[in-house]
Design a protein around this motif. Structure first.
Motif, short mmCIF file in Angstrom:
data_model
loop_
_atom_site.label_atom_id
_atom_site.label_comp_id
_atom_site.label_asym_id
_atom_site.label_seq_id
_atom_site.Cartn_x
_atom_site.Cartn_y
_atom_site.Cartn_z
N VAL A 68 0.84 -1.19 0.00
CA VAL A 68 0.00 0.00 0.00
C VAL A 68 0.88 1.24 0.00
CG1 VAL A 68 -1.74 1.32 1.29
CG2 VAL A 68 -1.81 -1.19 1.28
N TYR A 69 0.55 2.21 -0.86
CA TYR A 69 1.21 3.51 -0.88
C TYR A 69 0.13 4.58 -0.91
CZ TYR A 69 5.20 0.77 -2.57
OH TYR A 69 6.19 -0.16 -2.73
N LEU A 70 0.12 5.44 0.11
CA LEU A 70 -0.89 6.48 0.21
C LEU A 70 -0.25 7.87 0.27
CD1 LEU A 70 -3.28 5.06 2.98
CD2 LEU A 70 -3.42 4.69 0.50
N ALA A 71 -0.95 8.86 -0.29
CA ALA A 71 -0.64 10.27 -0.09
C ALA A 71 -1.73 10.85 0.79
CB ALA A 71 -0.58 10.99 -1.43
N TYR A 72 -1.35 11.54 1.84
CA TYR A 72 -2.31 12.08 2.81
C TYR A 72 -2.06 13.56 3.00
CZ TYR A 72 -4.51 12.76 7.45
OH TYR A 72 -5.26 13.21 8.51
N ASN A 73 -3.12 14.36 3.01
CA ASN A 73 -3.01 15.79 3.27
C ASN A 73 -3.23 16.01 4.76
OD1 ASN A 73 -3.08 18.57 3.36
ND2 ASN A 73 -4.49 18.80 1.65
N ARG A 207 3.60 21.25 3.18
CA ARG A 207 4.42 20.48 2.24
C ARG A 207 3.56 20.10 1.04
NH1 ARG A 207 8.15 16.00 4.69
NH2 ARG A 207 6.25 14.77 4.93
N VAL A 208 4.10 20.35 -0.16
CA VAL A 208 3.32 20.12 -1.38
C VAL A 208 3.92 19.04 -2.27
CG1 VAL A 208 2.36 22.44 -1.38
CG2 VAL A 208 4.52 22.01 -2.59
N ARG A 209 5.14 18.58 -1.95
CA ARG A 209 5.75 17.54 -2.80
C ARG A 209 6.78 16.75 -2.01
NH1 ARG A 209 10.33 17.34 -6.21
NH2 ARG A 209 10.74 19.57 -5.88
N VAL A 210 6.83 15.43 -2.26
CA VAL A 210 7.90 14.55 -1.80
C VAL A 210 8.38 13.79 -3.01
CG1 VAL A 210 8.54 12.59 -0.36
CG2 VAL A 210 6.93 14.29 0.52
N MET A 211 9.61 14.04 -3.45
CA MET A 211 10.16 13.42 -4.66
C MET A 211 9.22 13.69 -5.83
SD MET A 211 11.66 9.93 -2.87
CE MET A 211 12.38 9.24 -4.36
N ASN A 212 8.67 12.65 -6.45
CA ASN A 212 7.78 12.84 -7.60
C ASN A 212 6.30 12.88 -7.22
OD1 ASN A 212 8.16 9.87 -7.12
ND2 ASN A 212 6.59 9.73 -8.70
N ILE A 231 4.08 5.22 -8.48
CA ILE A 231 4.84 4.17 -7.79
C ILE A 231 6.02 3.72 -8.64
CG2 ILE A 231 4.72 1.81 -6.89
CD1 ILE A 231 1.76 2.37 -6.24
N LYS A 232 5.80 3.58 -9.94
CA LYS A 232 6.86 3.16 -10.86
C LYS A 232 8.02 4.16 -10.84
CE LYS A 232 7.58 1.96 -15.76
NZ LYS A 232 8.47 3.07 -16.17
N GLU A 236 11.80 3.53 -9.36
CA GLU A 236 12.92 3.67 -10.29
C GLU A 236 13.99 4.58 -9.70
OE1 GLU A 236 11.16 5.01 -13.92
OE2 GLU A 236 10.72 2.98 -14.63
N GLU A 237 13.57 5.65 -9.06
CA GLU A 237 14.54 6.56 -8.45
C GLU A 237 15.25 5.90 -7.27
OE1 GLU A 237 14.86 11.03 -6.50
OE2 GLU A 237 13.16 10.49 -7.75
N LEU A 238 14.52 5.14 -6.47
CA LEU A 238 15.12 4.46 -5.33
C LEU A 238 16.12 3.41 -5.79
CD1 LEU A 238 12.00 4.00 -3.01
CD2 LEU A 238 13.78 5.75 -2.87
N ILE A 239 15.80 2.71 -6.87
CA ILE A 239 16.71 1.70 -7.40
C ILE A 239 18.00 2.32 -7.92
CG2 ILE A 239 17.04 0.04 -9.30
CD1 ILE A 239 14.06 -0.68 -8.97
#
Length: 242
Positions: A68-73, A207-212, A231-232, A236-239
């Motif tokens: 699971v990957y979530l974005a939360y305000n 905060r309005v952005r984390v990485m992409n 997620i892709k 890719e950036e983490l790899i």
């Protein structure tokens, strides 16, 4: 219930992969004696082999089958902790039906984007300061901004209470008393401390952005699942950084 894992791994990595917490938090839980392996209290460095039973606070730790990957305000007043001892903890605020935990922190008085996941490995990589991941913020302060203030914020600010100097960063004036800043580190209350050094007080920080991953028009107090493309790109950036 016994969990199947591919090979022996350190206890903090096992708990992270299981989506319980980050490796750092896992180390803390182990030190507190909250983790057992086959009924014996785990120690830092304990390794878990296939077929062994791992428990946290007496309950079996089960591997999550779906990531699971979530974005939360996050609204002001919510605390970025999974501890139930905190009445305003972010996990209860989000109310997601399966186990997740926050990636990094936003202080209680700040708002905006925070990621939550059960992917401990990804969370660990995102939080590593050496990876220089960008985090973007919109900030309002209590008085008119000068050019000297903008230049000073850009060029590294000495924070004596943390015994460090901040990394150079991107800062752009947005209005008479507001600016946008992109950081590649996450020191405790960093932006507030940086502003205080120049005699300014933050009145709003979002905060309005984390990485992409961008906050966009996500309603305050709401969350959304990351898109497959987000997620892709994130993975890719983490790899690339490994």
């Amino acid at each position: 219930m016994r969990e199947t894992i591919n090979s022996a791994v350190r206890i903090n990595k096992f708990l992270s992969q299981a989506g319980l917490c980050s490796r750092r938090q896992a180390d803390f839980y182990v030190e507190q004696g909250k983790v057992t392996v086959d009924g014996k209290t785990a120690e830092p460095g304990t390794k878990v082999c296939e077929g062994q039973e791992v428990c946290f606070n007496g309950k079996p730790v089960r591997m999550d089958t779906q990531t699971v990957y979530l974005a939360y305000n996050k609204p002001k007043g919510i605390v970025c902790t999974s501890s139930k001892e905190e009445a305003n903890n972010i996990i209860d605020a989000v109310g997601y039906p399966s186990r997740i935990y926050p990636v990094g922190r936003l202080d209680k008085d700040s708002q905006g984007l925070i990621l939550l996941t059960n992917d401990g490995e990804a969370a660990n990589e995102i939080m590593k300061a050496r990876n220089y991941h960008e985090k973007e913020y919109e900030v309002t302060v209590n008085k008119r901004i000068t050019n000297d203030f903008i230049q000073g914020m850009r060029n590294g600010v000495p924070l004596s209470e943390l015994d460090t100097v901040t990394r150079k960063c991107t800062v752009k004036k947005e209005g008479p008393d507001s600016f946008r800043i992109i950081l590649t580190q996450g020191l405790n209350r960093q932006i507030r401390r940086m502003c205080e050094y120049f005699g300014y007080r933050v009145t709003k920080l979002r905060r309005v952005r984390v990485m992409n991953i961008r906050l966009g028009n996500l309603k305050e107090g709401s969350y959304r699942k990351l898109t497959p493309e987000e997620i892709k790109m994130l993975k890719e950036e983490l790899i690339r950084e490994r």
